[in-house]
Design a protein around this motif. Sequence first.
Motif, PDB file in Angstrom:
ATOM      1  N   LEU A 502       0.844  -1.197   0.000  1.00 33.19           N
ATOM      2  CA  LEU A 502       0.000   0.000   0.000  1.00 33.19           C
ATOM      3  C   LEU A 502       0.878   1.245   0.000  1.00 33.19           C
ATOM      4  N   GLN A 503       0.306   2.343  -0.512  1.00 35.09           N
ATOM      5  CA  GLN A 503       1.024   3.608  -0.439  1.00 35.09           C
ATOM      6  C   GLN A 503       0.249   4.594   0.449  1.00 35.09           C
ATOM      7  N   ASP A 504       0.980   5.560   0.958  1.00 35.70           N
ATOM      8  CA  ASP A 504       0.393   6.667   1.732  1.00 35.70           C
ATOM      9  C   ASP A 504      -0.541   6.180   2.842  1.00 35.70           C
ATOM     10  N   VAL A 505      -0.096   5.234   3.648  1.00 36.34           N
ATOM     11  CA  VAL A 505      -0.966   4.747   4.724  1.00 36.34           C
ATOM     12  C   VAL A 505      -1.052   5.810   5.822  1.00 36.34           C
ATOM     13  N   THR A 506      -2.248   6.235   6.139  1.00 35.59           N
ATOM     14  CA  THR A 506      -2.386   7.196   7.240  1.00 35.59           C
ATOM     15  C   THR A 506      -3.503   6.731   8.156  1.00 35.59           C
ATOM     16  N   GLU A 507      -3.298   6.959   9.447  1.00 34.82           N
ATOM     17  CA  GLU A 507      -4.338   6.604  10.405  1.00 34.82           C
ATOM     18  C   GLU A 507      -5.121   7.862  10.742  1.00 34.82           C
ATOM     19  N   ARG A 508      -6.439   7.791  10.645  1.00 36.77           N
ATOM     20  CA  ARG A 508      -7.302   8.909  11.047  1.00 36.77           C
ATOM     21  C   ARG A 508      -7.829   8.589  12.438  1.00 36.77           C
ATOM     22  N   PRO A 509      -7.246   9.184  13.458  1.00 36.13           N
ATOM     23  CA  PRO A 509      -7.665   8.821  14.818  1.00 36.13           C
ATOM     24  C   PRO A 509      -9.166   8.966  14.990  1.00 36.13           C
ATOM     25  N   GLY A 510      -9.771   7.989  15.563  1.00 38.33           N
ATOM     26  CA  GLY A 510     -11.203   8.015  15.811  1.00 38.33           C
ATOM     27  C   GLY A 510     -12.032   7.589  14.625  1.00 38.33           C
ATOM     28  N   GLN A 511     -11.382   7.399  13.477  1.00 42.09           N
ATOM     29  CA  GLN A 511     -12.144   7.040  12.278  1.00 42.09           C
ATOM     30  C   GLN A 511     -11.687   5.703  11.727  1.00 42.09           C
ATOM     31  N   GLY A 512     -10.401   5.604  11.387  1.00 38.44           N
ATOM     32  CA  GLY A 512      -9.907   4.374  10.797  1.00 38.44           C
ATOM     33  C   GLY A 512      -8.595   4.610  10.082  1.00 38.44           C
ATOM     34  N   VAL A 513      -8.287   3.734   9.132  1.00 39.35           N
ATOM     35  CA  VAL A 513      -7.028   3.827   8.397  1.00 39.35           C
ATOM     36  C   VAL A 513      -7.355   3.992   6.927  1.00 39.35           C
ATOM     37  N   GLU A 514      -6.585   4.834   6.231  1.00 34.19           N
ATOM     38  CA  GLU A 514      -6.765   4.887   4.786  1.00 34.19           C
ATOM     39  C   GLU A 514      -5.421   4.807   4.078  1.00 34.19           C
ATOM     40  N   ALA A 515      -5.471   4.386   2.797  1.00 31.04           N
ATOM     41  CA  ALA A 515      -4.227   4.219   2.044  1.00 31.04           C
ATOM     42  C   ALA A 515      -4.567   4.182   0.542  1.00 31.04           C
ATOM     43  N   ARG A 516      -3.540   4.146  -0.286  1.00 29.27           N
ATOM     44  CA  ARG A 516      -3.756   4.005  -1.735  1.00 29.27           C
ATOM     45  C   ARG A 516      -3.294   2.617  -2.137  1.00 29.27           C
ATOM     46  N   TRP A 517      -4.156   1.944  -2.928  1.00 30.86           N
ATOM     47  CA  TRP A 517      -3.825   0.589  -3.388  1.00 30.86           C
ATOM     48  C   TRP A 517      -4.143   0.518  -4.871  1.00 30.86           C
TER      49      TRP A 517
END
Lengths: 732, 53
Positions: A502-517
């Motif tokens: 995955l690229q650009d994995v970021t955690e959004r506290p209180g929401q979840g995790v997002e990334a580019r695949w």
Amino acid sequence: MTDLSAGYAPRLSACPACEAAPLAQHVAARAETPAHDALILSLPTAHCALCITQVEDALTAHPGVRSARVNLTLRRVTVDAPGLGADDLIPVLARIGYEAHELDPGALAATTADRAGRDLLMRIGVSGFAMMNIMILSIAVWSGAEAATRDLFHWISAAIALPTVAFCGQPFFASAWTSVRARRLGMDVPISLALILASAISVFETAQSGHHAYFDAAVMLCFFLLIGRYLDHRTRAIARSAAAELTALEVPRATLLRDGVEQTVPVADLRPGDLIRVRPGGRIPADGEITEGASEIDRALLTGETLPVPAGPGMILSAGEVNLTGPLVIRVTAAGRDSSLARLTALVEAAESARGRYTSLAERAARGYSPAVHALAFASFAGWFWASGDLRLSVNIAAAVLIITCPCALGLAVPAVATSASGRLFRRGLLIKDGTALERLAEVDTVVFDKTGTLTMGQPQLVRADLPQDLQPVARALAEASSHPLARALAAGMADVEPAALQDVTERPGQGVEARWQGQRVRLGRADWLGAADDKDGAMLSSWLAIDGQRPFRLDFADRLRPGARECVARLRAEGRRVILLSGDRPAAVAHLADELGIGECYAGVSPTGKADLVGQLSDQGARVLMVGDGLNDTAALARAHVSISPASALDAARVASDMVLTGTNLLPVAEAVAVAERATRRIRENFAISFGYNVVAVPVALAGFATPLIAALAMSISSITVTLNALRLNR
Amino acid sequence: MDVLTMLIPISLGLGAIGLAAFIWALRTHQFDDPQGDAQRFLSSRWDDKPRPD
């Protein structure tokens, strides 16, 4: 040395916080100084020669470890490993299948150098030596030594016995003195009286060149009673060290922000208005308001809810909650005595005094026994003096009565059973913290369980994931990026799937995790963040996975059942006990679990006070309640119940408030403990009956004036041995 | 009865030796782990040479 009755009565302290706080503060203060070279880990599951070799080999093979030695009696391993921490070694042991917990060497120092115990052992050794030597001489006298030889033997016996009684009798004299000053008659008053009277009479008789001297009886009495005292001491020392061990598990420290600089301070030093930083995964040290950051909060230990709550600036947090995903800065509103934690402790205190003092079987026996013995001895003296007018004969008979009725077997009856029962439970992973806990446990007819963390592990587990094949690697990779419990459960549940890149994995506290695949945005997290419809009342926890432009996929989690929970509940119910489930969690989740375990009665969404009230109501209706719980929300109920058990994973306040602690993860020993306790209490009663039976036979002989030192010695040793053997039957 | 002047001191002396040995064992922490010591002899690890402590 306290007297027998006082030794059984008190809990470790009336107030759990008083017990835990100074020790914990001491631990926190010491944490500033460089770490020790010696690490002590507790090993609740070690039990045989193979365990010793495996653990020692595994640890010594680990680079950096100089030596490791297992103490099987205390279930501990001491590791000499400069520069290594418990965090490095616990996984080593986990890999070969042993649970291990870190213990603080400083807090345990008092228990390793167990002076009082060794002092008692020394007295046992000295009195044993004296007893054997006097016995050799006495046998010569009993088999017919005459005149000058008999006197010589009596004088030698006196030379050995008098210093021995003076040295070995000290624990009894001291506690008899305290109880006399407090105007009570403990078990130790007749003991001391018998010791002194027997020695004095014997010296007098020897000087008069008399036939009977009771030196052997006096020393034998010391020997048997000291054994009882030692067993009793050991049971309580293990209990004390268990309490110390438990406080050593948690070190209350906070990261204080002062002018932008981070500083680690003990929780006790926090003041309202201070800014503190709480890392993800850390426990909130004081009540406060969030000023910066977004995260999710796990309140399971406080309220029993399994679902984490989103948190953002302005939200009020209580001490004891766990910060999950993002770093937070908190402005302290209340710390120490004013915090909600301390208020709960106050609640525990109130509940504890409501439970009142339980009178143990030994106390009840002593209360009836001591006056009766004194009355009997005095009556025999008065009767014989009135009938014969011979002072010397009357005193002799009174002394014989006191020696024969001396609660020798009685002093062994309870400690022998308690030692053998607690040893058995210890091997099954249960630490008993309170002397009367076993007796109280035997009376239990209602068992109240907490849900989260007690019947369940408090850790979610992936139960259903309807993901297409190609998305599974994505889910695994996203899950690994977060420390949220659901994400960790997902990662563990998909351990055999190769994670996707995955690229650009970021955690959004209180929401979840997002990334580019593969150029698309993928997200894993809460339903509302992904725009999915969630059923909040479902029994399951859920998380969602979505690729932009596609329908989100639902992932279901359930809290994992604690091993042995099903069997434990089934066994308690089969024994005819009422089982109740009490939880602060959502009704759907509670009902689902109750259904699964076959528990008919369950209450959901109960507040901490509600729990204590419910337990109180049950007690008022005459039920003897066993409460099993782990959270801060259970603490008051634990203290209120007739007897209580908490697992080792529980919060320290809960562990301090309960009578027993489960060191392993399996819940089955709880059901077993109830059965063992019932048998132990039956044995104690049997032992009382046995020693009473001996008295019924021997006392008339003494009253009639036929008691010789030989009869006294026989009655005493046979009854002590029978009582001990009866107690040991419990170990089979 | 002259034998008594010998036998009594001897029996007391033997007992005292036992007592001294017990106190020595107590002082050198040999009663700290009775269960472990009972199990340890079952393993053949240090049968050839003593543990180098």
